[in-house]
Design an enzyme around this catalytic site. Structure first.
Site, short mmCIF file in Angstrom:
data_model
loop_
_atom_site.label_atom_id
_atom_site.label_comp_id
_atom_site.label_asym_id
_atom_site.label_seq_id
_atom_site.Cartn_x
_atom_site.Cartn_y
_atom_site.Cartn_z
N ILE A 31 0.86 -1.20 0.00
CA ILE A 31 0.00 0.00 0.00
C ILE A 31 0.89 1.24 0.00
CG2 ILE A 31 -0.26 -0.11 2.54
CD1 ILE A 31 -3.02 1.20 2.18
N GLU A 70 0.02 -8.63 3.27
CA GLU A 70 1.27 -9.39 3.15
C GLU A 70 2.27 -8.84 4.18
OE1 GLU A 70 2.83 -9.95 -0.99
OE2 GLU A 70 4.58 -8.97 -0.14
N SER A 96 5.92 -2.37 6.79
CA SER A 96 6.94 -1.32 7.05
C SER A 96 6.57 -0.64 8.38
CB SER A 96 6.90 -0.29 5.93
OG SER A 96 5.71 0.47 6.02
C1 LIG Z 1 1.57 -4.20 3.53
C2 LIG Z 1 2.46 -3.00 3.21
O1 LIG Z 1 2.48 -2.58 2.11
S1 LIG Z 1 3.40 -2.23 4.42
C3 LIG Z 1 3.98 -0.78 3.62
C4 LIG Z 1 3.16 0.44 3.92
N1 LIG Z 1 3.53 1.51 3.00
C5 LIG Z 1 4.57 2.36 3.22
O2 LIG Z 1 5.28 2.31 4.21
C6 LIG Z 1 4.83 3.37 2.10
C7 LIG Z 1 5.05 4.79 2.62
N2 LIG Z 1 3.96 5.22 3.47
C8 LIG Z 1 2.69 5.47 3.03
O3 LIG Z 1 2.36 5.30 1.87
C9 LIG Z 1 1.70 5.98 4.04
O4 LIG Z 1 2.40 6.58 5.11
C10 LIG Z 1 0.79 4.86 4.63
C11 LIG Z 1 0.10 4.07 3.51
C12 LIG Z 1 1.57 3.88 5.48
C13 LIG Z 1 -0.27 5.54 5.51
O5 LIG Z 1 -1.13 6.28 4.69
P1 LIG Z 1 -1.94 7.53 5.25
O6 LIG Z 1 -2.99 7.89 4.26
O7 LIG Z 1 -1.02 8.61 5.64
O8 LIG Z 1 -2.62 6.92 6.56
P2 LIG Z 1 -3.87 7.49 7.38
O9 LIG Z 1 -4.00 8.97 7.19
O10 LIG Z 1 -5.06 6.67 7.07
O11 LIG Z 1 -3.36 7.19 8.88
C14 LIG Z 1 -4.14 6.49 9.83
C15 LIG Z 1 -3.36 6.31 11.10
O12 LIG Z 1 -2.19 5.51 10.87
C16 LIG Z 1 -1.10 5.99 11.67
N3 LIG Z 1 -0.08 6.53 10.78
C17 LIG Z 1 -0.13 6.67 9.44
N4 LIG Z 1 1.03 7.17 8.97
C18 LIG Z 1 1.83 7.37 10.05
C19 LIG Z 1 3.13 7.89 10.20
N5 LIG Z 1 3.84 8.33 9.16
N6 LIG Z 1 3.65 7.97 11.44
C20 LIG Z 1 2.93 7.55 12.51
N7 LIG Z 1 1.67 7.06 12.43
C21 LIG Z 1 1.14 6.97 11.21
C22 LIG Z 1 -1.67 7.11 12.53
O13 LIG Z 1 -2.15 6.54 13.72
C23 LIG Z 1 -2.82 7.60 11.68
O14 LIG Z 1 -3.84 8.20 12.41
P3 LIG Z 1 -3.78 9.78 12.75
O15 LIG Z 1 -3.40 10.49 11.47
O16 LIG Z 1 -5.15 10.06 13.24
O17 LIG Z 1 -2.73 9.90 13.80
#
Ligand SMILES: CC(=O)SCCNC(=O)CCNC(=O)[C@H](O)C(C)(C)COP(=O)(O)OP(=O)(O)OC[C@H]1O[C@@H](n2cnc3c(N)ncnc32)[C@H](O)[C@@H]1OP(=O)(O)O
Length: 331
Positions: A195, A228, A232
């Site tokens: 994601i 999966e 991260s």
């Molecule tokens: C199965 C896998 O693919 S694991 C790999 C996940 N992907 C990555 O690491 C790629 C880089 N990161 C991203 O694309 C994004 O940061 C994502 C997908 C992980 C999160 O997407 P977002 O749209 O920002 O998440 P969203 O706004 O729904 O966040 C929901 C909650 O998750 C947590 N969260 C999300 N991102 C973070 C962060 N960077 N740091 C800390 N907490 C976080 C928080 O609790 C957040 O709630 P809050 O904003 O009310 O505090």
């Protein structure tokens, strides 16, 4: 999308800046050699893609630039990245290191006008479209390459034919804000491979929306599922928060009629995997071990700890973002 975990991954970030479309720029989190072709061992010059390789004039100019660059590096002794700016189209994810070519592309990118794939979710606010990667190979490959800049432990960018990508848009707009992949031959029946919410759109709840949708897909297929692994650090933060909120609501409902709550009951209600539920319960500090009359141990759930977490995190106000009436999963 794991499997080629180490392919293209570098220890250091090797691109200074990503110009993402005309409006956004960010620093990549990870280095990647996958965007580059090595022009020659002697020159130690890295160039973008095969077009450069075939275009001698451009190739020569890159070599020259690289020689000058290396001379500068030798004199300044400062470690330099491979590229100052990588320009990436935020509609189709094609890329270049040539600003002029990028600007021209942005005027005419056909993806500004067309949306590929099929609509699977259509609400007044958000649209999710599914593309089958074998039908959109270049798009899928470019998007996967882009993902590598923000995620190091997963994502492959070739042999994507057995993946589907689900892209998220604001309804009525053609610029994607994030996506997740789904491996159609996943042995574990994962409902999500990778994601990514693109940097300009993070922390707006879009990651949560995509996860909710991925569970709608697996529930539609009537299977217990999850993402999966490994996740991260950001993926873990996102998932644990999501699982915790959903589980918390279910437990508080159950607690009105049940005196003890089993993890299995939560599995049945949520269709989350038991190990994911355990992780969330630990996160909420609500999992405890108790001894049974036969001397064995089992886990129990502390409703008091759950209530406390619910109050602290304002769980009562948390409403699902994906609404069933807007799902278009049948066809
Ligand atoms: C199965 C896998 O693919 S694991 C790999 C996940 N992907 C990555 O690491 C790629 C880089 N990161 C991203 O694309 C994004 O940061 C994502 C997908 C992980 C999160 O997407 P977002 O749209 O920002 O998440 P969203 O706004 O729904 O966040 C929901 C909650 O998750 C947590 N969260 C999300 N991102 C973070 C962060 N960077 N740091 C800390 N907490 C976080 C928080 O609790 C957040 O709630 P809050 O904003 O009310 O505090």
């Amino acid at each position: 999308m794991s499997g080629e975990r180490d392919y293209g991954v570098l220890d250091e970030v090797n691109i200074d800046k990503i110009q993402f479309g005309l409006e956004h720029a960010f620093t990549p989190l990870y280095g990647s050699s996958a965007y580059f072709s090595e022009a020659g061992i002697e020159s130690k010059c890295y160039i973008l893609g095969t077009d450069y390789w075939n275009n001698h004039a451009q190739y020569e100019s890159v070599i020259d630039a690289s020689k000058k660059q290396r001379k500068k590096e030798q004199t300044s002794l400062v470690k330099k990245s491979w590229l100052t700016t990588l320009y990436v189209c935020d509609y189709c994810f094609k890329y270049t290191n040539d600003q002029h070519a990028f600007q021209e592309h942005m005027e005419f990118c056909e993806y500004q006008e067309k949306l590929s794939g099929k609509t699977k979710y259509l609400s007044p606010k958000y649209t999710i479209r599914r593309i089958k990667c074998y039908k959109h190979r270049v798009f899928a490959q470019c998007l996967s390459l882009f993902t590598k800049l923000l995620l190091d432990n997963k994502s492959t960018f070739f042999n994507l034919d057995h993946y589907e990508f689900y892209l998220l848009y604001e309804t009525g707009k053609n610029k994607p804000m994030g996506f997740f992949s789904k491996d159609l031959y996943s042995f574990e029946k994962n409902n999500l491979g990778t994601i990514l919410v693109f940097p300009p759109y993070q922390r707006r709840g879009l990651g949560t929306l995509l996860i909710e949708f991925s569970y709608k897909l697996s529930n539609f297929e009537n299977c217990m599922s999850g993402p999966e692994k490994p996740l991260s650090p950001f993926g873990t933060a996102l998932y644990v928060k999501y699982w915790s909120r959903v589980i918390c609501k279910e437990i508080l409902k159950l607690a009105t009629t049940h005196s003890t709550i089993q993890v299995q009951t939560i599995v049945e209600l949520t269709k989350f995997r038991s190990e994911d539920i355990a992780l969330a319960l630990k996160f909420m500090e609500s999992l405890y071990e108790h001894s049974n009359s036969n001397g064995s141990f089992s886990f129990g759930v502390s409703v008091d700890a759950i209530s406390e977490w619910a109050t602290k995190n304002n769980v009562c106000n948390f409403q699902p973002l994906v609404k069933d009436e807007y799902l278009l999963l049948e066809y």
